[in-house]
Motif scaffolding. Structure first.
Motif, PDB file in Angstrom:
ATOM      1  N   ARG A  48      22.862 -36.925  16.322  1.00 23.95           N
ATOM      2  CA  ARG A  48      22.388 -37.768  15.087  1.00 23.95           C
ATOM      3  C   ARG A  48      23.429 -38.941  15.024  1.00 23.95           C
ATOM      4  NH1 ARG A  48      18.478 -37.169  10.451  1.00 23.95           N
ATOM      5  NH2 ARG A  48      16.767 -35.965  11.500  1.00 23.95           N
ATOM      6  N   GLY A  49      24.892 -38.680  15.327  1.00 20.30           N
ATOM      7  CA  GLY A  49      26.021 -39.537  15.017  1.00 20.30           C
ATOM      8  C   GLY A  49      25.605 -40.689  16.156  1.00 20.30           C
ATOM      9  N   LEU A  50      25.219 -40.288  17.395  1.00 27.44           N
ATOM     10  CA  LEU A  50      25.682 -41.240  18.360  1.00 27.44           C
ATOM     11  C   LEU A  50      24.099 -42.014  18.536  1.00 27.44           C
ATOM     12  CD1 LEU A  50      27.019 -38.852  21.277  1.00 27.44           C
ATOM     13  CD2 LEU A  50      27.983 -40.602  20.308  1.00 27.44           C
ATOM     14  N   ALA A  51      23.070 -41.478  17.932  1.00 25.48           N
ATOM     15  CA  ALA A  51      21.753 -42.086  17.942  1.00 25.48           C
ATOM     16  C   ALA A  51      21.991 -43.304  16.940  1.00 25.48           C
ATOM     17  CB  ALA A  51      20.676 -41.146  17.492  1.00 25.48           C
ATOM     18  N   TYR A  52      22.257 -42.861  15.844  1.00 25.13           N
ATOM     19  CA  TYR A  52      22.609 -44.074  15.019  1.00 25.13           C
ATOM     20  C   TYR A  52      23.726 -45.091  15.464  1.00 25.13           C
ATOM     21  CZ  TYR A  52      19.756 -42.377  10.957  1.00 25.13           C
ATOM     22  OH  TYR A  52      18.502 -41.968  10.523  1.00 25.13           O
ATOM     23  N   LEU A  53      24.631 -44.755  16.209  1.00 23.12           N
ATOM     24  CA  LEU A  53      25.655 -45.397  16.675  1.00 23.12           C
ATOM     25  C   LEU A  53      25.172 -46.381  17.717  1.00 23.12           C
ATOM     26  CD1 LEU A  53      28.774 -46.011  16.444  1.00 23.12           C
ATOM     27  CD2 LEU A  53      29.255 -44.519  18.619  1.00 23.12           C
ATOM     28  N   ARG A  54      24.325 -45.929  18.555  1.00 17.82           N
ATOM     29  CA  ARG A  54      23.432 -46.874  19.475  1.00 17.82           C
ATOM     30  C   ARG A  54      22.626 -48.073  18.840  1.00 17.82           C
ATOM     31  NH1 ARG A  54      23.218 -42.106  22.557  1.00 17.82           N
ATOM     32  NH2 ARG A  54      21.124 -41.364  21.517  1.00 17.82           N
ATOM     33  N   SER A  55      22.180 -47.452  17.505  1.00 20.61           N
ATOM     34  CA  SER A  55      21.266 -48.655  16.844  1.00 20.61           C
ATOM     35  C   SER A  55      22.082 -49.380  15.948  1.00 20.61           C
ATOM     36  CB  SER A  55      20.150 -47.795  16.240  1.00 20.61           C
ATOM     37  OG  SER A  55      20.488 -46.854  15.463  1.00 20.61           O
ATOM     38  N   GLY A  56      23.389 -49.079  15.771  1.00 22.82           N
ATOM     39  CA  GLY A  56      24.198 -49.877  14.602  1.00 22.82           C
ATOM     40  C   GLY A  56      25.036 -50.960  15.314  1.00 22.82           C
ATOM     41  N   LEU A  57      25.786 -51.765  14.371  1.00 28.17           N
ATOM     42  CA  LEU A  57      26.446 -52.689  15.100  1.00 28.17           C
ATOM     43  C   LEU A  57      27.597 -52.119  15.973  1.00 28.17           C
ATOM     44  CD1 LEU A  57      27.046 -54.845  11.828  1.00 28.17           C
ATOM     45  CD2 LEU A  57      25.717 -55.527  13.704  1.00 28.17           C
ATOM     46  N   THR A  58      27.872 -52.923  16.940  1.00 28.86           N
ATOM     47  CA  THR A  58      29.170 -52.427  17.656  1.00 28.86           C
ATOM     48  C   THR A  58      30.194 -52.500  16.948  1.00 28.86           C
ATOM     49  OG1 THR A  58      27.890 -53.522  19.733  1.00 28.86           O
ATOM     50  CG2 THR A  58      30.164 -53.265  19.832  1.00 28.86           C
ATOM     51  N   PRO A  59      31.125 -51.170  16.990  1.00 27.74           N
ATOM     52  CA  PRO A  59      32.403 -51.267  16.368  1.00 27.74           C
ATOM     53  C   PRO A  59      33.316 -52.111  16.689  1.00 27.74           C
ATOM     54  CG  PRO A  59      32.080 -49.144  17.700  1.00 27.74           C
ATOM     55  CD  PRO A  59      30.496 -50.038  17.741  1.00 27.74           C
TER      56      PRO A  59
END
Length: 304
Positions: free
Chosen positions: A271-282
């Protein structure tokens, strides 16, 4: 009519409630009423409040647990002050807080209807330190304060670029609270933020640049709870979100990044990686935080 009505909702915090009540009664602005709303606690909350032999203290109790928004509305309904001040039952104020905020609002123009202040975070245990350290990384722009103004601040709030700790810092003109119908009881999280956004649609927010709130963190909600609340929050302000995203502000991506960090911290890496892919680039500043979240997540999996 008192100058300020202090609204303190509480639930099973008899051990710390006196800290909040005492700090409200000990204000240099003594013309206050303190309204404590017990949201059907199962501890000795009633005895704590009833021990105060002070006519400024009012105790109200719900028969069933209805949530923080409903508790605040119960207090607002009986408040008689010119201003409404919010205080969480596990926090405390500096003695000059209300005086400084009220004088700040009153020396501004009529369009200034509310004020917040600086905050000092008090560490009260390893869990709290961990949560606060995590939050300092997960937000796209960190926990900033010090901004003031009108509706333009809504963008900063939705982008998580402004954190006011409104549940314990905010002082608002009572007629504004009445016009916006108090708190939205459909919110069990983001309730203070949702309330503040509607205040900003009525007038401007001032900032008192002094650490007048001592905040005692008590941990954070689960990632699933944040996700559910986040969906309701963004849907409530869908028009604002669409308008800002049309102008290039990635509100959805900002919130997905925060969810990614929380899921990683719980060890729920898919789940974390899925939201990371759709979130803003850190950015580079956030990379240590992501690594920290992964580390905590691995520890969680190892000890499960």
């Amino acid at each position: 009519m008192p100058t300020v009505s202090v609204i303190i909702p509480t639930y099973n915090r008899a051990d710390v409630l006196s800290r909040a009540i005492d700090s409200a009664l000990d204000q240099t602005l003594s013309d206050v009423e303190v309204i404590v709303i017990d949201d059907a606690s199962g501890d000795e909350t009633d005895a704590v409040v009833e021990s105060y032999d002070d006519p400024r203290v009012t105790y109200l109790a719900h028969e069933t647990n209805r949530g923080g928004s409903a508790a605040r509305n119960t207090g607002i309904e009986v408040a008689t002050g010119e201003y409404i001040a919010l205080l969480d039952s596990d926090d405390e104020w500096a003695p000059t807080k209300l005086e400084r905020q009220v004088e700040t609002i009153e020396r501004r123009g009529d369009e200034w209807v509310a004020a917040y202040c600086g905050t000092t975070l008090i560490d009260d245990g390893e869990a709290s330190r961990t949560w606060e350290r995590l939050k300092s990384f997960v937000g796209r722009h960190g926990t900033t304060e010090g901004k003031e103004g009108g509706e333009k601040l809504i963008r900063d709030i939705l982008m998580e670029d402004l954190h006011t700790s409104a549940g314990s810092t905010l002082v608002v003109e009572s007629d504004v609270v009445e016009r916006i119908d108090g708190f939205d009881e459909s919110f069990d999280r983001y309730q203070d933020t949702e309330f503040l956004i509607r205040v900003l649609k009525r007038g401007k927010l001032a900032y008192v640049d002094e650490p007048l709130l001592r905040r005692y963190p008590s941990g954070g909600p689960s990632a699933d709870a944040v996700r559910q609340a986040n969906t309701h929050y963004l849907r409530t302000f869908a028009e604002d979100v669409v308008e800002l995203e049309t102008r290039g502000y990635d509100i959805t991506g900002t919130h997905h990044y925060t969810l990614a960090s929380l899921y990683l911290q719980e060890g729920r890496f898919d789940r974390g990686l899925a939201y990371l892919r759709s979130g803003l680039t850190p950015d580079l500043r956030q990379l240590p935080g992501l690594c920290y979240n992964v580390y905590v997540g691995l520890q969680t999996q190892y000890t499960a």
